[in-house]
Design a protein around this motif. Structure first.
Motif, mmCIF file in Angstrom:
data_model
loop_
_atom_site.group_PDB
_atom_site.id
_atom_site.type_symbol
_atom_site.label_atom_id
_atom_site.label_comp_id
_atom_site.label_asym_id
_atom_site.label_seq_id
_atom_site.Cartn_x
_atom_site.Cartn_y
_atom_site.Cartn_z
ATOM 1 N N TRP A 172 0.828 -1.201 0.000
ATOM 2 C CA TRP A 172 0.000 0.000 0.000
ATOM 3 C C TRP A 172 0.865 1.255 0.000
ATOM 4 N N GLU A 173 1.967 1.213 0.733
ATOM 5 C CA GLU A 173 2.779 2.412 0.937
ATOM 6 C C GLU A 173 3.384 2.947 -0.355
ATOM 7 N N LEU A 174 3.930 2.048 -1.190
ATOM 8 C CA LEU A 174 4.654 2.517 -2.372
ATOM 9 C C LEU A 174 4.024 2.119 -3.705
ATOM 10 N N ASP A 175 3.291 1.001 -3.732
ATOM 11 C CA ASP A 175 2.586 0.611 -4.963
ATOM 12 C C ASP A 175 1.196 1.242 -4.986
ATOM 13 N N GLY A 176 0.662 1.534 -3.794
ATOM 14 C CA GLY A 176 -0.622 2.220 -3.700
ATOM 15 C C GLY A 176 -1.827 1.363 -3.992
ATOM 16 N N GLY A 177 -1.580 0.077 -4.291
ATOM 17 C CA GLY A 177 -2.630 -0.853 -4.678
ATOM 18 C C GLY A 177 -1.996 -1.949 -5.502
ATOM 19 N N GLY A 178 -2.817 -2.788 -6.093
ATOM 20 C CA GLY A 178 -2.277 -3.932 -6.813
ATOM 21 C C GLY A 178 -2.640 -3.953 -8.286
ATOM 22 N N ALA A 179 -3.449 -4.955 -8.663
ATOM 23 C CA ALA A 179 -3.789 -5.182 -10.068
ATOM 24 C C ALA A 179 -4.412 -3.955 -10.720
ATOM 25 N N LEU A 180 -5.105 -3.138 -9.936
ATOM 26 C CA LEU A 180 -5.736 -1.936 -10.502
ATOM 27 C C LEU A 180 -4.764 -0.768 -10.569
ATOM 28 N N MET A 181 -4.091 -0.467 -9.463
ATOM 29 C CA MET A 181 -3.262 0.740 -9.400
ATOM 30 C C MET A 181 -1.988 0.601 -10.242
ATOM 31 N N ASN A 182 -1.451 -0.617 -10.355
ATOM 32 C CA ASN A 182 -0.201 -0.786 -11.099
ATOM 33 C C ASN A 182 -0.454 -1.164 -12.556
ATOM 34 N N GLN A 183 -1.104 -2.300 -12.784
ATOM 35 C CA GLN A 183 -1.324 -2.762 -14.157
ATOM 36 C C GLN A 183 -2.599 -2.172 -14.776
ATOM 37 N N GLY A 184 -3.712 -2.287 -14.057
ATOM 38 C CA GLY A 184 -5.006 -1.915 -14.630
ATOM 39 C C GLY A 184 -5.229 -0.438 -14.814
ATOM 40 N N VAL A 185 -4.373 0.393 -14.221
ATOM 41 C CA VAL A 185 -4.571 1.846 -14.284
ATOM 42 C C VAL A 185 -4.633 2.347 -15.729
ATOM 43 N N HIS A 186 -3.883 1.705 -16.633
ATOM 44 C CA HIS A 186 -3.922 2.094 -18.046
ATOM 45 C C HIS A 186 -5.322 1.887 -18.626
ATOM 46 N N GLY A 187 -5.878 0.695 -18.375
ATOM 47 C CA GLY A 187 -7.197 0.382 -18.915
ATOM 48 C C GLY A 187 -8.296 1.190 -18.259
ATOM 49 N N ILE A 188 -8.144 1.468 -16.968
ATOM 50 C CA ILE A 188 -9.130 2.278 -16.249
ATOM 51 C C ILE A 188 -9.091 3.714 -16.768
ATOM 52 N N ASP A 189 -7.891 4.221 -17.012
ATOM 53 C CA ASP A 189 -7.777 5.543 -17.619
ATOM 54 C C ASP A 189 -8.454 5.547 -18.986
ATOM 55 N N LEU A 190 -8.213 4.489 -19.762
ATOM 56 C CA LEU A 190 -8.701 4.444 -21.142
ATOM 57 C C LEU A 190 -10.224 4.356 -21.223
ATOM 58 N N ILE A 191 -10.833 3.518 -20.394
ATOM 59 C CA ILE A 191 -12.288 3.338 -20.496
ATOM 60 C C ILE A 191 -13.017 4.632 -20.132
ATOM 61 N N GLN A 192 -12.524 5.336 -19.091
ATOM 62 C CA GLN A 192 -13.208 6.584 -18.736
ATOM 63 C C GLN A 192 -12.884 7.697 -19.729
ATOM 64 N N TRP A 193 -11.712 7.632 -20.371
ATOM 65 C CA TRP A 193 -11.352 8.616 -21.408
ATOM 66 C C TRP A 193 -12.250 8.452 -22.629
ATOM 67 N N MET A 194 -12.574 7.188 -22.956
ATOM 68 C CA MET A 194 -13.417 6.923 -24.131
ATOM 69 C C MET A 194 -14.904 7.104 -23.830
ATOM 70 N N VAL A 195 -15.387 6.494 -22.745
ATOM 71 C CA VAL A 195 -16.827 6.456 -22.456
ATOM 72 C C VAL A 195 -17.303 7.719 -21.742
ATOM 73 N N GLY A 196 -16.452 8.274 -20.861
ATOM 74 C CA GLY A 196 -16.825 9.476 -20.124
ATOM 75 C C GLY A 196 -16.581 9.316 -18.641
ATOM 76 N N ASP A 197 -16.685 10.425 -17.916
ATOM 77 C CA ASP A 197 -16.406 10.421 -16.478
ATOM 78 C C ASP A 197 -17.353 9.487 -15.729
ATOM 79 N N VAL A 198 -16.825 8.918 -14.638
ATOM 80 C CA VAL A 198 -17.587 7.953 -13.834
ATOM 81 C C VAL A 198 -18.258 8.663 -12.664
ATOM 82 N N GLU A 199 -19.509 8.307 -12.427
ATOM 83 C CA GLU A 199 -20.254 8.891 -11.310
ATOM 84 C C GLU A 199 -20.041 8.100 -10.021
ATOM 85 N N SER A 200 -20.177 6.739 -10.104
ATOM 86 C CA SER A 200 -20.039 5.927 -8.887
ATOM 87 C C SER A 200 -19.612 4.506 -9.224
#
Length: 341
Positions: A172-200
Motif C-alpha cells: 500500500w505504501e509505495l505501490d498504492g494498490g495492486g492489479a488496478l493501481m499498477n497494471q489496470g490503471v492504463h485500462g481504467i484511464d482508457l475506459i473513462q477517457w473513451m466512455v466518459g467520467d464515472v459517477e459511482s
C-alpha cells in the motif's frame, strides 16, 4: 529556448529503459544524467545509453546538472516527492503512471508545478493507440447513439517472483494498490477517457492468490455520468495473462477491441468496415513486453509542450482521474457500499 532539451531520469528500474530509449532517439533531446538510490542500476542504464553522469540523490542532481525535463520512473508512492522537488528547481516533469497514489499528493503536485510554471505530463501511452483514438472519436461523433455499456477486462498475470523482485511491489505504501493501481490503471484511464467520467462504483477487491497486501483480483460495477453502466475486471492472478479488452455498446452499435486490434465494429447504419490499426499493446504476462511506441510520442509531446507553452498530452488534472477512480473502488470494497467518485 535550447536546440536540445536536456533530460534526466530518476529511477532506473523496469520502465526507465523505455524513457531512455525514447529520449535518446529524439533529435530534440539529450539525456544528460540518471539517478537511482541503487547507484549500480543507474550506472548500468547510463552505460547502455552513453550517459556520463549518474547520481544516488536526485536533489544533488537537480542542483548540479542543467536539466530542462525529468522523467520520473520511481515507485508510484514516490512520484509526488520527486515531481515537487523538480518543479521547485524549475524542471518540467514527465511522470510515469499513475500520477501518484493519494489525492493529497496529486493535488500538491499539480499546484506546485502550476505555481513554479513548469509542465506536468503523465505517461498513459494507451491513449495513443489507434484503436482507442478511433473508438473515442466514434463515441464523440455519436455513432453508437446513447451509450449503454462500457466494459474493461484487464486480466494480467504477474508471478510470485515479480512481486518479490522489488520490495515496494504489492504494498500500500509505495505501490498504492495492486492489479488496478499498477497494471489496470492504463485500462481504467482508457475506459473513462473513451466512455466518459464515472459517477459511482461498487467493488469487490482482494488478494486471492498472491501473498501481497493489496488486491490481485477485482470486479467493479460502474455508473457513468452519461447514464451508461459498465463492468471493470482487473487481475494479476490468472494464467496466462489475457489481452486487455474493451467493449462499448450503444443503442446504435457496438465497438470491441483488444490489444491486437478491433474485434467488432458494427452499427445500425450498416457501416461495418473495420478500421485498420497500426500500433498494438502487449504486456499481459510480461511487464517488459509492453510496446514502447507510446513513450516516443510522450517524450516528443513534453518537449513541444515546453516549447509552445501549452498543456502536455495528459496533464496532471487529466492524469489524476484514473487514480481518483481507483481510490473510490478501494473505498467501496472496504466499506461494502457504492461510492461516488
Amino acid at each position: 529556448m535550447p536546440n536540445k532539451m536536456k533530460f534526466a531520469i530518476v529511477g532506473a528500474g523496469v520502465i526507465a529503459p523505455f524513457h531512455a530509449k525514447a529520449i535518446s532517439a529524439n533529435s530534440n533531446a539529450d539525456l544528460v544524467a540518471i539517478c537511482d538510490t541503487e547507484i549500480e542500476k543507474a550506472e548500468k542504464l547510463a552505460s547502455e545509453f552513453g550517459v556520463s553522469k549518474t547520481y544516488i540523490d536526485y536533489e544533488d542532481m537537480f542542483k548540479k546538472e542543467e536539466i530542462d525535463i525529468v522523467s520520473v520512473c520511481v515507485p508510484s508512492g514516490l512520484h509526488a516527492e520527486i515531481t515537487i522537488a523538480a518543479a521547485k528547481a524549475g524542471i518540467h516533469v514527465l511522470c510515469e503512471k499513475p500520477l501518484d497514489i493519494t489525492r493529497e499528493n496529486m493535488s500538491e503536485m499539480i499546484e506546485v508545478c502550476k505555481n513554479n510554471k513548469v509542465k506536468l505530463g503523465c505517461v498513459y501511452q494507451r491513449r495513443t493507440l489507434d484503436a482507442a483514438v478511433i473508438t473515442r472519436k466514434a463515441i464523440q461523433d455519436g455513432k453508437l447513439g446513447k451509450l449503454v455499456l462500457g466494459d474493461a477486462y484487464l486480466k494480467y498475470y504477474r508471478s510470485p517472483e515479480y512481486y518479490e523482485s522489488a520490495g515496494w511491489r504489492g504494498t500500500w505504501e509505495l505501490d498504492g494498490g495492486g492489479a488496478l493501481m499498477n497494471q489496470g490503471v492504463h485500462g481504467i484511464d482508457l475506459i473513462q477517457w473513451m466512455v466518459g467520467d464515472v459517477e459511482s462504483v461498487f467493488a469487490y477487491t482482494a488478494p486471492l492468490v498472491r501473498n501481497i497486501e493489496v488486491e490481485d483480483t477485482a470486479v467493479i460495477t460502474v455508473k457513468y455520468k452519461n447514464g451508461a453502466f459498465g463492468v471493470i475486471q482487473g487481475t494479476t492472478s490468472v494464467y496466462p495473462g489475457q489481452e486487455t479488452r474493451f467493449e462499448i455498446h450503444g443503442e446504435h452499435g457496438s465497438i470491441i477491441f483488444a490489444d491486437s486490434g478491433f474485434k467488432e465494429w458494427k452499427f445500425l447504419n450498416g457501416d461495418e468496415t473495420i478500421p485498420k490499426v497500426g500500433n498494438n499493446e502487449g504486456g499481459g504476462s510480461d511487464p517488459k513486453a509492453i510496446s514502447d511506441e507510446g513513450h516516443y510520442l510522450f517524450v516528443e509531446d513534453i518537449i513541444q509542450a515546453v516549447r509552445e507553452d501549452r498543456e502536455p498530452l495528459v496533464p496532471g488534472e487529466e492524469a489524476r482521474k484514473a487514480v481518483d477512480l481507483i481510490l473510490a473502488i478501494y473505498e467501496s470494497s472496504k466499506t461494502g457500499k457504492e461510492v461516488k467518485v
